[in-house]
Scaffold this motif. Structure first.
Motif, PDB file in Angstrom:
ATOM      1  N   UNK A  37       0.787  -1.144   0.045  1.00 31.80           N
ATOM      2  CA  UNK A  37      -0.031  -0.027   0.121  1.00 31.80           C
ATOM      3  C   UNK A  37       0.881   1.417   0.059  1.00 31.80           C
ATOM      4  N   UNK A  38       2.031   1.321   0.579  1.00 34.25           N
ATOM      5  CA  UNK A  38       2.834   2.428   0.688  1.00 34.25           C
ATOM      6  C   UNK A  38       3.572   2.813  -0.567  1.00 34.25           C
ATOM      7  N   UNK A  39       3.770   1.892  -1.508  1.00 41.86           N
ATOM      8  CA  UNK A  39       4.154   1.915  -2.949  1.00 41.86           C
ATOM      9  C   UNK A  39       3.268   2.620  -3.839  1.00 41.86           C
ATOM     10  N   UNK A  40       1.982   1.992  -3.621  1.00 47.39           N
ATOM     11  CA  UNK A  40       0.993   2.515  -4.348  1.00 47.39           C
ATOM     12  C   UNK A  40       0.590   4.003  -3.988  1.00 47.39           C
ATOM     13  N   UNK A  41       0.619   4.318  -2.671  1.00 47.66           N
ATOM     14  CA  UNK A  41       0.435   5.785  -2.218  1.00 47.66           C
ATOM     15  C   UNK A  41       1.635   6.560  -2.868  1.00 47.66           C
ATOM     16  N   UNK A  42       2.802   6.122  -2.931  1.00 44.55           N
ATOM     17  CA  UNK A  42       3.939   7.030  -3.506  1.00 44.55           C
ATOM     18  C   UNK A  42       3.672   7.270  -4.784  1.00 44.55           C
ATOM     19  N   UNK A  47       1.919  11.243  -9.308  1.00 42.31           N
ATOM     20  CA  UNK A  47       0.894  11.864 -10.143  1.00 42.31           C
ATOM     21  C   UNK A  47       0.188  12.850  -9.504  1.00 42.31           C
ATOM     22  N   UNK A  48      -0.393  12.991  -8.480  1.00 40.49           N
ATOM     23  CA  UNK A  48      -1.053  14.201  -8.007  1.00 40.49           C
ATOM     24  C   UNK A  48      -0.201  15.340  -8.073  1.00 40.49           C
ATOM     25  N   UNK A  49       1.062  15.106  -7.747  1.00 41.84           N
ATOM     26  CA  UNK A  49       1.940  16.259  -7.908  1.00 41.84           C
ATOM     27  C   UNK A  49       2.064  16.945  -9.214  1.00 41.84           C
ATOM     28  N   UNK A  50       2.065  16.169 -10.160  1.00 45.32           N
ATOM     29  CA  UNK A  50       2.030  16.423 -11.346  1.00 45.32           C
ATOM     30  C   UNK A  50       0.758  16.977 -11.964  1.00 45.32           C
ATOM     31  N   UNK A  51      -0.356  16.665 -11.352  1.00 45.16           N
ATOM     32  CA  UNK A  51      -1.698  17.122 -11.597  1.00 45.16           C
ATOM     33  C   UNK A  51      -1.907  18.498 -10.954  1.00 45.16           C
ATOM     34  N   UNK A  52      -1.300  18.676  -9.874  1.00 36.74           N
ATOM     35  CA  UNK A  52      -1.097  20.109  -9.220  1.00 36.74           C
ATOM     36  C   UNK A  52      -0.245  21.015  -9.924  1.00 36.74           C
ATOM     37  N   UNK A  53       0.652  20.629 -10.350  1.00 35.47           N
ATOM     38  CA  UNK A  53       1.632  21.689 -11.256  1.00 35.47           C
ATOM     39  C   UNK A  53       1.049  21.782 -12.482  1.00 35.47           C
ATOM     40  N   UNK A  54       0.360  20.797 -13.257  1.00 30.43           N
ATOM     41  CA  UNK A  54      -0.408  20.954 -14.219  1.00 30.43           C
ATOM     42  C   UNK A  54      -1.764  21.979 -14.227  1.00 30.43           C
TER      43      UNK A  54
END
Lengths: 152, 379
Positions: A37-42, A47-54
């Motif tokens: 689960x920790x890997x999947x969260x990572x 991904x979400x960091x890229x969404x935030x930047x986008x």
């Protein structure tokens, strides 16, 4: 007799070796590790960091543009002004013949067209970090729309 | 069924009772006053497309004393000329066309969002452009005109709202639906520029449900209407639509139910609004509502909530910045009828097929609110 015992000993040794080898098979063969689960969260965090930047680039955030050394608009307008919530960008319909470009185009091609034309900005690297982030935001914002490539 | 859907159905049942429509003398005809190029073929095309009634011609049968016309310009979103001349060019074109109307319009209604960031430079630029119109002008603010200095420059240039006047038998009302936003700026000590920046972001999460009439203005509206006869023709101008279309983009006023409670007794009410930058038409009980074009840029139709009575406009070409935009003229004839015409600067106003429609993507477009402005430290 001694010969038979030697053979049996050899066979036993071989069996023991094979047993040890087999028990460690999953560590040496080419199956991937199970995901934690920790890997999947990572992965999701990346991904979400890229969404935030986008999202920030899409909404004309000047600091983010400077950080990525891009100039997406010279008119004061941002992408989101014509496309609130990334509406009417329909990333799920690419690639397709894009009328404005007059050629078969990907989402990234259309992003650059919009930057250069209505926004009068500077074209960005199609494989660069800014483009990838913008693409991530487009797809994330339209998540759940059914894939329909080629649709006009 | 979601709570939102339940609420919408309840509102629908309450506001659109089967026996309740705009006054029967308010006839909607199939005549269209589109660009001349469309008149010949448009009617049958629209019939086969299935969009009835065709809504850009309204027959308001009321006792107008004499024929007159008025014009509407809104959503010019001017930047300083050094940043963007495109919006200046389009606003100037609309002004010239209004001034050239023959016969001249009785007045111009400016429906808000003159500026982009409420900068006094932008508002004064707009004032200078509008000075070319020599007929009487009436103004209501948009959110882009207000939140840098909380309306100080706007009021000094264009006066206060709400207001009302009677003209040739019609009662006109101008509401302010933008200045009563719940305070989202004080708690985080935003600067005026930050406050205006969040307000200027249509799909932003921070400014919240800012569009509203407000209890003081609701009381004013009720008091203003009370001496009028129930069949008096009333035209209410507002920046935001006076019904719920799409709250995430403030395509509504948050107290629209209270507005309709006040308007219920009146049979001839027309709401004309800006903000949405698109062709829109709706009927709520006895009130009809018409959305006007912007001069600056067109917006996509919202993924949900497009009124069923709206005949969608054609999908604009993003490579042509005169497409999907314009102004409007409304002629009140001696018949008496009101003819409303979208003065769009490209040939085609309405879509005649789904593939060309501004709502064409809506059956396969699921959208999500933005995230970056909800994440510290951006917020």
């Amino acid at each position: 007799m001694r010969k038979i015992l030697r053979w049996r000993g050899g066979l036993l040794l071989l069996a023991a070796f094979l047993f040890v080898f087999a028990s460690r098979m999953d560590h040496v063969q080419a199956h991937k590790e199970k995901h934690t689960p920790e890997q999947l969260k990572a992965f999701q965090d990346v991904f979400m960091e890229q969404v935030r930047i986008g999202d920030l680039l899409f909404h004309g955030d000047g600091d983010t543009e400077k950080k990525f050394d891009v100039n997406l608009s010279k008119t004061g307008m941002a992408c989101a002004m014509c496309h609130p919530f990334a509406s009417d960008t329909h990333p799920h319909e690419f690639p397709k013949f894009q009328e404005q470009i007059q050629e078969f185009a990907t989402l990234r091609d259309m992003i650059n067209w919009c930057i250069e034309n209505p926004n009068e900005g500077e074209r960005i690297d199609v494989n660069g970090p800014a483009m990838k982030a913008l693409e991530a935001y487009h797809y994330w914002s339209n998540k759940g729309s059914v894939l329909d490539p080629g649709k006009h | 069924m979601s709570d939102l859907e339940r609420e919408r159905r309840e509102a629908q049942r309450e506001l659109n009772k089967p026996d309740e429509r705009p006054d029967p003398s308010l006839k909607i005809t199939r005549r269209t006053f589109l660009h001349r190029s469309l008149v010949a073929g448009a009617v049958t095309g629209a019939a086969t497309y299935g969009w009835f009634p065709l809504i850009n011609t309204l027959n308001l049968a009321f006792g107008a004393q004499a024929p007159f016309s008025f014009a509407w310009i809104s959503d010019t979103h001017l930047y300083p000329k050094t940043v963007n001349t495109r919006f200046v060019e389009k606003a100037t074109r609309a002004v010239k066309e209004v001034q050239a109307m023959k016969p001249a319009a009785d007045f111009l209604m400016f429906g808000g969002d003159l500026a982009q960031l409420a900068d006094p430079v932008e508002l004064r630029l707009g004032n200078d452009i509008l000075k070319e119109i020599t007929i009487k002008k009436h103004f209501i603010p948009g959110e882009h005109d207000w939140y840098l200095d909380m309306g100080k420059t706007w009021v000094s240039l264009f006066g206060n709202s709400p207001w009302t006047f009677e003209h040739k038998g019609v009662q006109f009302i101008g509401l302010d639906t933008v200045s009563r936003a719940p305070d989202y700026w004080s708690a985080t000590k935003m600067s005026p520029k930050e406050r205006m920046g969040h307000m200027a972001t249509l799909d932003g999460s921070v400014a919240g449900p800012w569009a509203g009439v407000g209890s003081d203005q609701l009381q004013w509206l009720s008091k203003t209407l009370s001496p009028l006869s129930k069949d008096k023709p009333i035209v209410i101008f507002s920046h935001n639509p006076l019904y719920e279309y799409y709250p995430p983009w403030n395509f509504w006023v948050r107290d629209w139910r209270q507005v309709h409670e006040i308007l219920k007794p009146y049979a001839n009410v027309t709401n004309i609004h800006g903000h949405t930058h698109q062709v829109l038409y709706n009927e709520i009980g006895t009130m009809r509502s018409i959305g006007m074009l912007a001069t600056s840029w067109p917006w996509p139709y919202a993924p949900q909530g497009v009124p069923q009575l709206t005949k969608p406009m054609i999908r604009a070409n993003p490579g042509d910045y005169f497409d999907g935009v314009g102004w409007a003229k409304l002629n009140v004839t001696a018949a008496p009828k009101v003819e409303h015409e979208y003065m769009m600067w490209r040939k085609d106003v309405y879509a005649e097929a789904q593939v060309d429609s501004g709502t064409g993507d809506n059956d396969n477009q699921i959208l999500r609110p933005r995230v970056a402005d909800q994440m510290w430290p951006y917020k």
